[in-house]
Write a protein that holds these residues in place. Structure first.
Motif, PDB file in Angstrom:
ATOM      1  N   TYR A 154      42.071  31.007  44.325  1.00  0.00           N
ATOM      2  CA  TYR A 154      42.498  31.621  44.492  1.00  0.00           C
ATOM      3  C   TYR A 154      41.171  32.257  44.825  1.00  0.00           C
ATOM      4  O   TYR A 154      39.871  32.511  44.148  1.00  0.00           O
ATOM      5  CB  TYR A 154      43.017  33.257  43.860  1.00  0.00           C
ATOM      6  CG  TYR A 154      43.118  34.154  44.335  1.00  0.00           C
ATOM      7  CD1 TYR A 154      43.510  34.764  45.295  1.00  0.00           C
ATOM      8  CD2 TYR A 154      42.189  35.678  43.842  1.00  0.00           C
ATOM      9  CE1 TYR A 154      43.581  36.337  45.215  1.00  0.00           C
ATOM     10  CE2 TYR A 154      42.473  36.390  44.015  1.00  0.00           C
ATOM     11  CZ  TYR A 154      42.815  36.795  44.832  1.00  0.00           C
ATOM     12  OH  TYR A 154      42.878  38.217  45.445  1.00  0.00           O
ATOM     13  N   LYS A 196      38.688  35.540  46.619  1.00  0.00           N
ATOM     14  CA  LYS A 196      38.578  37.138  47.671  1.00  0.00           C
ATOM     15  C   LYS A 196      37.515  37.273  48.234  1.00  0.00           C
ATOM     16  O   LYS A 196      36.370  36.964  46.763  1.00  0.00           O
ATOM     17  CB  LYS A 196      38.495  38.453  46.455  1.00  0.00           C
ATOM     18  CG  LYS A 196      39.104  39.313  46.995  1.00  0.00           C
ATOM     19  CD  LYS A 196      39.719  39.796  46.106  1.00  0.00           C
ATOM     20  CE  LYS A 196      39.915  41.470  46.616  1.00  0.00           C
ATOM     21  NZ  LYS A 196      39.855  42.246  45.292  1.00  0.00           N
ATOM     22  N   GLU A 208      33.817  37.645  46.538  1.00  0.00           N
ATOM     23  CA  GLU A 208      34.264  38.747  45.154  1.00  0.00           C
ATOM     24  C   GLU A 208      34.879  38.234  43.656  1.00  0.00           C
ATOM     25  O   GLU A 208      34.618  38.382  43.478  1.00  0.00           O
ATOM     26  CB  GLU A 208      35.161  40.021  45.798  1.00  0.00           C
ATOM     27  CG  GLU A 208      35.851  40.419  44.797  1.00  0.00           C
ATOM     28  CD  GLU A 208      34.350  41.943  44.950  1.00  0.00           C
ATOM     29  OE1 GLU A 208      33.679  41.760  45.484  1.00  0.00           O
ATOM     30  OE2 GLU A 208      35.562  42.614  43.964  1.00  0.00           O
ATOM     31  N   ARG A 209      35.356  37.234  44.421  1.00  0.00           N
ATOM     32  CA  ARG A 209      35.976  36.399  43.235  1.00  0.00           C
ATOM     33  C   ARG A 209      36.383  35.111  42.787  1.00  0.00           C
ATOM     34  O   ARG A 209      37.059  34.841  44.568  1.00  0.00           O
ATOM     35  CB  ARG A 209      37.802  37.482  42.544  1.00  0.00           C
ATOM     36  CG  ARG A 209      38.640  36.736  41.310  1.00  0.00           C
ATOM     37  CD  ARG A 209      38.007  36.822  40.018  1.00  0.00           C
ATOM     38  NE  ARG A 209      39.134  36.370  39.357  1.00  0.00           N
ATOM     39  CZ  ARG A 209      38.371  35.287  38.243  1.00  0.00           C
ATOM     40  NH1 ARG A 209      37.397  34.547  38.890  1.00  0.00           N
ATOM     41  NH2 ARG A 209      39.748  35.137  37.509  1.00  0.00           N
ATOM     42  N   LYS A 237      38.806  32.165  41.821  1.00  0.00           N
ATOM     43  CA  LYS A 237      39.893  31.543  40.931  1.00  0.00           C
ATOM     44  C   LYS A 237      40.286  30.054  40.540  1.00  0.00           C
ATOM     45  O   LYS A 237      40.260  29.830  41.835  1.00  0.00           O
ATOM     46  CB  LYS A 237      41.268  32.694  40.172  1.00  0.00           C
ATOM     47  CG  LYS A 237      42.158  31.845  39.895  1.00  0.00           C
ATOM     48  CD  LYS A 237      41.637  32.096  37.765  1.00  0.00           C
ATOM     49  CE  LYS A 237      43.289  31.216  37.128  1.00  0.00           C
ATOM     50  NZ  LYS A 237      42.915  31.670  36.275  1.00  0.00           N
ATOM     51  N   GLY A 266      43.144  37.317  37.240  1.00  0.00           N
ATOM     52  CA  GLY A 266      42.584  38.476  36.858  1.00  0.00           C
ATOM     53  C   GLY A 266      41.376  39.153  37.840  1.00  0.00           C
ATOM     54  O   GLY A 266      40.936  37.891  38.623  1.00  0.00           O
ATOM     55  N   VAL A 267      41.570  39.807  38.670  1.00  0.00           N
ATOM     56  CA  VAL A 267      40.693  40.465  39.492  1.00  0.00           C
ATOM     57  C   VAL A 267      39.898  41.650  38.379  1.00  0.00           C
ATOM     58  O   VAL A 267      40.924  42.875  38.372  1.00  0.00           O
ATOM     59  CB  VAL A 267      41.328  40.838  41.122  1.00  0.00           C
ATOM     60  CG1 VAL A 267      39.692  41.469  42.040  1.00  0.00           C
ATOM     61  CG2 VAL A 267      41.982  39.158  41.291  1.00  0.00           C
ATOM     62  N   ASP A 268      39.080  42.322  38.636  1.00  0.00           N
ATOM     63  CA  ASP A 268      38.202  43.627  38.499  1.00  0.00           C
ATOM     64  C   ASP A 268      37.293  44.317  39.502  1.00  0.00           C
ATOM     65  O   ASP A 268      37.057  43.699  40.960  1.00  0.00           O
ATOM     66  CB  ASP A 268      37.191  43.244  38.074  1.00  0.00           C
ATOM     67  CG  ASP A 268      36.639  44.092  37.150  1.00  0.00           C
ATOM     68  OD1 ASP A 268      36.890  45.624  37.368  1.00  0.00           O
ATOM     69  OD2 ASP A 268      35.481  43.908  35.827  1.00  0.00           O
ATOM     70  N   LEU A 269      38.820  45.162  39.775  1.00  0.00           N
ATOM     71  CA  LEU A 269      38.605  46.089  41.511  1.00  0.00           C
ATOM     72  C   LEU A 269      37.360  46.659  41.235  1.00  0.00           C
ATOM     73  O   LEU A 269      36.955  47.537  41.985  1.00  0.00           O
ATOM     74  CB  LEU A 269      39.361  46.802  41.307  1.00  0.00           C
ATOM     75  CG  LEU A 269      41.026  45.809  41.340  1.00  0.00           C
ATOM     76  CD1 LEU A 269      42.374  47.064  41.659  1.00  0.00           C
ATOM     77  CD2 LEU A 269      40.562  44.945  42.948  1.00  0.00           C
ATOM     78  N   GLU A 276      43.752  44.191  38.660  1.00  0.00           N
ATOM     79  CA  GLU A 276      44.671  43.565  39.390  1.00  0.00           C
ATOM     80  C   GLU A 276      45.138  42.288  38.697  1.00  0.00           C
ATOM     81  O   GLU A 276      43.860  41.463  38.534  1.00  0.00           O
ATOM     82  CB  GLU A 276      44.589  44.055  40.612  1.00  0.00           C
ATOM     83  CG  GLU A 276      45.704  43.414  41.755  1.00  0.00           C
ATOM     84  CD  GLU A 276      45.676  43.408  42.750  1.00  0.00           C
ATOM     85  OE1 GLU A 276      44.422  43.094  42.699  1.00  0.00           O
ATOM     86  OE2 GLU A 276      46.498  44.159  43.908  1.00  0.00           O
ATOM     87  N   LEU A 333      47.335  39.030  38.705  1.00  0.00           N
ATOM     88  CA  LEU A 333      47.786  38.121  40.446  1.00  0.00           C
ATOM     89  C   LEU A 333      48.765  37.186  39.792  1.00  0.00           C
ATOM     90  O   LEU A 333      48.441  36.258  38.703  1.00  0.00           O
ATOM     91  CB  LEU A 333      47.585  37.488  41.642  1.00  0.00           C
ATOM     92  CG  LEU A 333      46.770  38.560  42.440  1.00  0.00           C
ATOM     93  CD1 LEU A 333      45.692  39.458  41.826  1.00  0.00           C
ATOM     94  CD2 LEU A 333      45.916  38.030  43.689  1.00  0.00           C
ATOM     95  N   ARG A 347      51.696  41.522  42.140  1.00  0.00           N
ATOM     96  CA  ARG A 347      50.741  42.148  42.273  1.00  0.00           C
ATOM     97  C   ARG A 347      50.943  42.915  41.674  1.00  0.00           C
ATOM     98  O   ARG A 347      51.243  43.998  41.104  1.00  0.00           O
ATOM     99  CB  ARG A 347      49.938  42.639  43.540  1.00  0.00           C
ATOM    100  CG  ARG A 347      49.407  41.603  44.032  1.00  0.00           C
ATOM    101  CD  ARG A 347      48.956  41.880  45.563  1.00  0.00           C
ATOM    102  NE  ARG A 347      48.017  40.694  46.314  1.00  0.00           N
ATOM    103  CZ  ARG A 347      46.413  41.265  46.515  1.00  0.00           C
ATOM    104  NH1 ARG A 347      45.878  41.707  45.810  1.00  0.00           N
ATOM    105  NH2 ARG A 347      46.506  39.738  47.418  1.00  0.00           N
TER     106      ARG A 347
END
Lengths: 392, 154
Positions: free
Chosen positions: A312, A314, A322-323, A325, B58-61, B69, B71, B84
């Protein structure tokens, strides 16, 4: 996967080399010889790679992610490149996509043959282990010939590939494949007819079709239970739509079926590689890749030798992700196999663990460098300097 | 079942909880739902045998956004459905899906230790990846965690 009440003993296996030569820790609760519960502690080779991508550019991250796994390095880079290219709205040229497929299949051959050796070793069949690893050298030499490296081939760049296949290399690959095909035919015969070996594999570690579906097993582990799940077929990426793969499945769901599925997949790999060599598109190897990548997110999945590899990615519109995974195929298979362990003999545990072809480094993602410096932590600059000195 | 019909089915299954549904890429369906609806939505997919849980991301916004967030990626052939869920940074919590999908335990353990999100009702909260001597309350995949290089020269 929880320990059950009333168990008699807890037997720790690992972290030193529980089955493969990699560290991981398992705890089996046993009642006599029967396993009543199993749990796992990962992380002995955790490297913080996902965090590492947060302050590296896409290009740097690609090289980092390629080192998630020493065996299936190419698929990691491919998954990342395909995802980032999709975000940047570019597409690698057809020749590059074909070479990605070619290297991916060579890698699958090397990975499956490595696993065949390890599986045979765990069963106490060291002759098969040594023969299969000897033959595996053929494909490693081919990879070295094409890319310069036996593993971590670094074939991919964002927007294409960096190594080409010329006529001599193509001839060498065909010759290597002919040899391997003959050997693989022999191995298929051995694993399905050697009585001693079959006592260790037939009917052991059975995962039914329903269990496999329910537990979310992936790759050859799922296909050995009759689950038709292969991303090269289901969601063809790179050039797999041009060089289609035939799905290989078995129905028994035991260890023998996992051996048979992987060996039969080798024949598919030979066929696909020949198809690529027969019909390799002409043209560029790379296309221009913008430094900054548009904002958005993408899911990039490829079929690693062990199953679905999930990325994943981003992007926030800069040159840094940004990320990122990463979910490697060993994780879902590990979860399924630990659930299955209950009710089996303790002595079968190494074989059952090996049956999913676990790759602990993939799971964990960490590095520790030992060298002339006292500390095990090196700065980026020290590492760079070390590299320069090493290759001087 | 083709990917299109699979996504159509998923869209119908999840419709009642969806606050927002988008298709960011071909063969993808992203559905934003409330944490309270998570279990019902996961159960709906599971009861319909719609694919399998690929992983939980896991995403830290970020500190400003003040939210995490999560997913939940479900794969079904070429089709991908993502649930989400958002949870506030000051008290991050989601329900565990292990009651429906037992193998999610490894993904949930990763979320707990990397982001410090509490997963209510998950069977095992032991460390999975981080070392035993890792300090409590430090969550490496949060954006405000900065890796402190012990060898960095001042």
């Amino acid at each position: 996967m929880q320990s059950q009440q009333g168990n008699k003993f807890t037997i720790p296996i690992g972290p030193q080399h529980p089955a493969l030569k990699e560290p991981e820790h398992f705890e089996f609760n046993v009642d006599g010889e029967l396993v009543t519960g199993a749990s796992v502690r990962l992380g002995y080779v955790h490297r913080g790679i996902e965090k590492g991508t947060e302050n590296r550019s896409f290009v740097q991250s690609m090289y980092l992610l390629e080192r998630v796994c020493g065996i299936c390095s190419h698929v990691h880079a491919t998954a990342f490149c395909l995802g980032v290219e999709r975000l940047a709205e570019i597409e690698a040229p057809p020749r590059a996509q074909a070479i990605r497929v070619l290297v991916a299949e060579l890698e699958r051959i090397h990975s499956h043959m490595l696993w065949l050796g390890v599986g045979a070793h765990e069963a106490g069949f060291d002759t098969l282990f040594m023969y299969s690893w000897r033959d595996r050298e053929t494909v490693l030499n081919l990879l070295e010939d094409i890319t310069g490296n036996r593993i971590n081939y670094s074939t991919n760049v964002l927007g294409g590939v960096k190594c080409d296949i010329d006529r001599e290399q193509a001839a060498a690959i065909r010759q290597g494949l002919d040899f391997l095909e003959e050997r693989t035919t022999h191995y298929l015969d051995v694993v399905t007819s050697d009585m001693m070996f079959l006592r260790r594999t037939r009917g052991v570690g059975v995962m039914t079709y329903d269990e496999s579906q329910r537990l979310g097993a992936v790759g050859p582990t799922a296909r050995a239970s009759g689950v038709a799940r292969d991303l090269r077929v289901d969601a063809a990426y790179a050039a797999y739509d041009k060089y289609p793969v035939n799905l290989v499945t078995e129905t028994a769901g035991d260890l023998e079926a996992r051996f048979v599925v992987r060996i039969k997949e080798l024949f598919e790999s030979f066929r696909v590689i020949r198809a690529v060599l027969d019909d390799l598109p002409e043209g560029d190897l790379t296309t221009r890749m913008p430094r900054r990548v548009k904002e958005g997110d993408t899911i990039s999945r490829v079929e690693a030798p062990r199953g679905e590899l999930f990325y994943y990615i981003k992007s926030n519109g800069t040159d840094t992700a940004e990320r990122v995974k990463v979910r490697t195929p060993t994780l879902p298979n590990m979860a399924s196999v630990l659930t299955l362990a209950v009710g089996h003999q303790l002595a079968d545990m190494p074989m059952i663990l090996v049956g999913i072809d676990p790759c602990f480094s993939c799971n964990d993602r960490m590095v520790s460098v030992k060298g002339t410096l006292d500390s095990q932590c090196w700065t980026w600059e020290q590492l760079r300097q070390y590299g320069i000195e090493y290759y001087r | 079942m083709s990917a299109e019909t699979a996504l159509q089915t998923a869209s119908e299954l999840l419709e009642q909880w969806a606050k927002e549904a988008t298709t960011p890429e071909p063969f993808r369906l992203d559905v934003v739902i409330e944490p309270d609806d998570l279990l019902a939505a996961v159960k709906a997919l599971r009861d319909a045998s719609w694919g399998y849980l690929s992983t939980i991301t896991g995403v830290d916004l970020g500190v400003e956004a003040g939210e995490f967030e999560l997913l939940y990626h479900f794969s079904n052939g070429a089709a991908l459905a993502t649930l989400r869920v958002r949870t506030p940074r000051d008290n991050p919590s989601v329900p565990s899906v292990c009651g429906i999908i037992p193998t999610a335990t490894l993904y949930e353990r990763e979320i707990i230790e990397m982001f410090g999100i509490s997963v209510e009702g998950t069977p095992n909260t032991d460390r999975l990846f981080l070392p035993d001597d890792w300090p409590d309350g430090v969550y490496p995949l949060r954006k405000d965690y900065i890796y402190d290089d012990p060898t960095a020269q001042a």
